[in-house]
Design a protein around this motif. Structure first.
Motif, mmCIF file in Angstrom:
data_model
loop_
_atom_site.group_PDB
_atom_site.id
_atom_site.type_symbol
_atom_site.label_atom_id
_atom_site.label_comp_id
_atom_site.label_asym_id
_atom_site.label_seq_id
_atom_site.Cartn_x
_atom_site.Cartn_y
_atom_site.Cartn_z
ATOM 1 N N ILE A 1 0.824 -1.211 0.000
ATOM 2 C CA ILE A 1 0.000 0.000 0.000
ATOM 3 C C ILE A 1 0.863 1.268 0.000
ATOM 4 O O ILE A 1 0.437 2.329 -0.415
ATOM 5 C CB ILE A 1 -0.957 -0.027 1.214
ATOM 6 N N ARG B 1 3.479 5.171 -6.636
ATOM 7 C CA ARG B 1 3.441 4.485 -7.932
ATOM 8 C C ARG B 1 4.822 3.926 -8.255
ATOM 9 O O ARG B 1 5.249 3.899 -9.390
ATOM 10 C CB ARG B 1 2.944 5.410 -9.017
ATOM 11 N N GLU C 1 5.324 1.102 -10.885
ATOM 12 C CA GLU C 1 5.061 1.618 -12.233
ATOM 13 C C GLU C 1 6.175 2.542 -12.697
ATOM 14 O O GLU C 1 6.527 2.573 -13.859
ATOM 15 C CB GLU C 1 3.739 2.388 -12.278
ATOM 16 N N ARG D 1 10.553 0.028 -19.685
ATOM 17 C CA ARG D 1 9.896 -0.165 -20.983
ATOM 18 C C ARG D 1 10.231 0.974 -21.942
ATOM 19 O O ARG D 1 10.405 0.773 -23.136
ATOM 20 C CB ARG D 1 8.390 -0.291 -20.772
ATOM 21 N N MET E 1 2.172 12.446 -5.076
ATOM 22 C CA MET E 1 0.993 12.263 -4.221
ATOM 23 C C MET E 1 1.319 12.273 -2.723
ATOM 24 O O MET E 1 0.614 12.915 -1.953
ATOM 25 C CB MET E 1 0.268 10.981 -4.622
ATOM 26 N N PHE F 1 -4.366 -1.775 -5.057
ATOM 27 C CA PHE F 1 -4.638 -0.754 -4.046
ATOM 28 C C PHE F 1 -5.426 0.407 -4.614
ATOM 29 O O PHE F 1 -5.446 0.632 -5.826
ATOM 30 C CB PHE F 1 -3.309 -0.258 -3.461
ATOM 31 N N GLU G 1 2.437 -5.285 -17.533
ATOM 32 C CA GLU G 1 1.432 -4.298 -17.934
ATOM 33 C C GLU G 1 0.377 -4.103 -16.840
ATOM 34 O O GLU G 1 -0.335 -3.113 -16.828
ATOM 35 C CB GLU G 1 0.768 -4.762 -19.232
ATOM 36 N N LYS G 2 0.299 -5.086 -15.919
ATOM 37 C CA LYS G 2 -0.683 -4.971 -14.844
ATOM 38 C C LYS G 2 -0.305 -3.817 -13.926
ATOM 39 O O LYS G 2 0.862 -3.472 -13.798
ATOM 40 C CB LYS G 2 -0.736 -6.271 -14.051
ATOM 41 N N GLN G 3 -1.307 -3.291 -13.272
ATOM 42 C CA GLN G 3 -1.098 -2.076 -12.495
ATOM 43 C C GLN G 3 -1.165 -2.328 -10.995
ATOM 44 O O GLN G 3 -1.756 -3.305 -10.548
ATOM 45 C CB GLN G 3 -2.157 -1.050 -12.895
ATOM 46 N N HIS G 4 -0.596 -1.418 -10.282
ATOM 47 C CA HIS G 4 -0.598 -1.472 -8.821
ATOM 48 C C HIS G 4 -1.972 -1.069 -8.278
ATOM 49 O O HIS G 4 -2.330 -1.366 -7.157
ATOM 50 C CB HIS G 4 0.467 -0.477 -8.347
ATOM 51 N N TRP G 5 -2.740 -0.379 -9.113
ATOM 52 C CA TRP G 5 -3.976 0.240 -8.648
ATOM 53 C C TRP G 5 -5.193 -0.562 -9.070
ATOM 54 O O TRP G 5 -5.293 -0.996 -10.216
ATOM 55 C CB TRP G 5 -4.097 1.651 -9.223
ATOM 56 N N PRO H 1 -2.103 7.627 -10.866
ATOM 57 C CA PRO H 1 -2.162 6.246 -11.349
ATOM 58 C C PRO H 1 -2.400 6.106 -12.850
ATOM 59 O O PRO H 1 -1.934 5.161 -13.462
ATOM 60 C CB PRO H 1 -3.344 5.670 -10.566
#
Lengths: 353, 321
Positions: A78, A82, A85, A92, A307, B92, B240-244, B276
């Protein structure tokens, strides 16, 4: 395989020691410059945050310099903002640009999974990986302690620049550590040498707390080198959320550092009941601890699109109000010049009682 | 006692649960009015300028409610876990919605706030935090709280089923059990984005009606069942999957509607400064738009209706080709 990391808080010193023990070629990260910054900004999505832009440029420079990837500490829960990502996105992007560049995230998977990942990456036995991790822990602690001493002494030094030379020299020496005991010995030798540097003991030093989200508060390039700037203005500031405290805290390793981590979290609870992203609870706890200890103000360094910083801001305002101290929020975006920041910082320091 | 629920944020997903839980325990519910210019302007003034547009909207709704309710409901949106034990995976909610109550209580110390925890396991709301909340904060008996949670769960389930099995577009239409959805005509356009953006008529510049005026009906990610979303996600590359949670929902919707022949194009709504969503735009949308027309519309308080009309006209020119 040749890896590097980000320069944040000399993290790379401990990574180098650990990865060398495991037989992985790891070198110091390249330096940030205008070109890395411009590249990151031009090649990032519109709403990406500053750290994404800044690190994308740096990692592209690393890829061009022959590095095959980066090794950074990761988190996936949690608190991850991000984070994941950010790094997978950068990987990428760089691959799209034709670089065979890989991001190795270590940590954030629990102790056992992290051990397995590291062991697999290095092709080393678990025993060897455990020893390397212990080396990492010793070196990151020593590195943070040396950094902390430098932050304390810098505003007091008689000859400007001596402390920073001392800091760089001993951080470099730490990179040569090969055995666990050597880290402590080096730290003691560093302290002995520090005692020989001339300081002005009569100089009146003001103290402030500096806080912000991890990415920028660990990266002097990102926060316009706030702690050194303050030192030049005769103000002492501690490094917020030192990596060793976070590492011991996150990994729940019984130690003084783990207790400190928990203590900061407890201090933040009257203001923050949720488990927040990043480690803003630890950052807020540190601020409260320093305010209890008599610091005269709070500098909150933010970057656009971050954030955790936006969440931290109203809570810090409440804390500053409760403790009756001035607070300065500074938001950096891609257009911000360090001269703007210097002016704000000078005005803020003048306000301190 | 009246509980104030802002018509913003996760109201568009979990209102049936909240409403039935509190009503079963004897509380009255007051929902803020629909968004309008004055309300959003108040939100803009109250919230930090750097925060995202939905948070500014949320502040506007809270301020509109403060004199109409005794206590405001700002749930803490935590995690969405799938599977069991440590091997289970979790996504999340956006950090703002995790710590929103902390931010609001620091900025408006006089506000009285209820902040129960919303955790999910295999797409079901975890009941334990709501039982604890009912017992320790609301001081109700275990029987009363159990009954309230059961009823709220049932009504939430009914609502989600109605959304997925019928042809409702906005979740607000489906909140009312007696309402019926109009039959969706073909062809369709998928409007994908955060529920609190696409279902808010004022903020979305009534995109649904605008799209319908071009002769298309509108569907969203909320019309896809959770099972299908999970099946799609299981086939997507891990990177490609997201954390959110919400971004993953959007991601699966893009792949789902990409294969739906009745869906002629997709519109992706991104709120200003949404953390996000930026990665999805960069790595998924740019890839998929080579296969089906996709346009991205970024919305903030300054977006003009004229600009949206121009974007839509250009988009439908592409769709009709």
């Amino acid at each position: 395989m040749k890896l590097t990391s980000y320069p944040a808080l000399y993290n790379y010193v401990a990574f180098k020691v650990m990865l060398r023990h495991l037989g992985i070629n790891f070198e110091k990260p390249p330096l940030f410059d205008e070109e890395t910054f411009r590249f990151g900004h031009a090649n990032s999505p519109e709403y990406s945050c500053m750290p994404y832009k800044v690190y994308l440029g740096l990692f592209k420079k690393a890829a061009e310099s022959g590095f095959d990837g980066i090794f950074v500490y990761g988190t996936r829960d949690i608190r991850a903002c991000r984070y994941v990502e950010l790094f997978t996105g950068m990987e990428r992007k760089l691959r799209k640009l034709g670089f065979n560049f890989t991001v190795h995230l270590w940590g954030g998977y629990g102790a056992v999974d992290s051990l397995k990942r590291l062991s697999k990456l290095a092709g080393a036995s678990y025993f060897k990986t455990i020893y390397a991790t212990m080396l990492f822990m010793k070196v990151i602690s020593a590195s943070d302690k040396i950094n902390s001493l430098a932050n304390k002494m810098r505003p007091r030094e008689k000859n400007s620049g001596k402390i920073d030379k001392w800091l760089d020299r001993w951080q470099n020496k730490l990179m040569d550590v090969r055995k666990i005991r050597e880290a402590d010995k080096l730290y003691k030798a560093a302290v002995d040498e520090l005692l020989g540097i001339e300081v002005n003991t009569k100089k009146k030093i003001k103290r402030v707390a500096v806080v912000g989200d991890l990415f920028k508060i660990h990266e002097s390039y990102m926060h316009f080198d706030t702690i050194r700037r303050l030192a030049k203005l005769g103000v002492e500031a501690k490094q917020s959320q030192p990596f060793s405290i976070l590492f011991y805290g996150i990994s729940k390793i019984p130690s003084k550092k783990f207790k400190q981590f928990k203590y900061y979290q407890e201090l933040s609870k009257p203001y923050l009941k949720s488990v927040p992203c990043s480690y803003i609870d630890v950052g807020l706890g540190e601020v409260i601890s320093q305010l209890k200890d008599g610091v005269k103000g709070v500098v909150h360094f933010q970057t656009f699109g971050c954030m955790p910083d936006i969440m931290m801001r109203p809570i810090l305002d409440k804390i500053a109000k409760d403790y009756k101290v001035p607070i300065m929020h500074f938001m950096r975006d891609v257009e911000t010049q360090d001269s703007q920041y210097q002016t704000r910082l000078e005005a803020f320091v003048e306000m301190l009682k | 006692m009246t509980i104030g629920i802002p018509r913003a944020g996760f109201y568009y997903k979990y209102f049936p649960f909240w409403k039935n839980y509190f009503e079963a325990l004897g509380f009255d519910i007051s929902v803020s009015p629909k968004s309008d210019k004055i309300m959003i302007e108040k939100g803009l003034k109250a919230a930090q300028s750097e925060s995202c547009y939905p948070i500014k909207m949320y502040y506007g709704h809270l301020l509109a409610l403060k004199d109409k309710a005794d206590i405001l409901l700002i749930p803490q949106m935590n995690e969405h876990k799938m599977g069991k034990g440590r091997r289970g995976t979790a996504t999340f909610f956006c950090p703002y919605f995790v710590s929103l109550a902390d931010m609001i209580m620091s900025e408006f110390p006089k506000f009285k706030v209820f902040r129960p925890i919303m955790d999910f396991h295999d797409n079901k709301i975890v009941s334990e935090p709501w039982i604890n909340f009912g017992r320790s904060v609301l001081k109700k008996s275990l029987t009363e709280v159990d009954h309230a949670v059961d009823k709220a769960m049932k009504m939430q389930f009914n609502f989600e089923k109605r959304m997925q099995e019928n042809d409702f577009f906005s979740s607000e239409e489906a909140f009312d059990e007696s309402s019926t959805a109009s039959r969706i005509i073909k062809p369709k356009i998928a409007l994908i984005g955060r529920p609190y953006m696409i279902f808010d008529e004022y903020t979305s510049h009534n995109l649904k009606k605008r799209i319908e005026s071009f002769g298309y009906s509108v569907v969203s990610q909320e019309n896809i069942s959770f099972g299908i979303q999970q099946a799609i996600l299981s086939k997507i590359n891990e990177n490609e999957k997201q954390h959110w949670y919400l971004t993953n929902q959007e991601l699966s919707a893009f792949y789902y509607y990409l294969l739906d022949k009745d869906v002629k194009g997709m519109i992706y709504i991104i709120p200003f400064n949404c953390g996000p969503d930026f990665v999805l735009e960069e790595f998924t949308i740019n890839k998929l738009k080579k296969k089906k027309p996709i346009t991205k519309i970024s919305l903030d308080e300054n977006t003009s209706s004229g600009a949206i009309s121009t974007r839509l006209e250009a988009f439908f020119d592409l769709v009709k080709k």
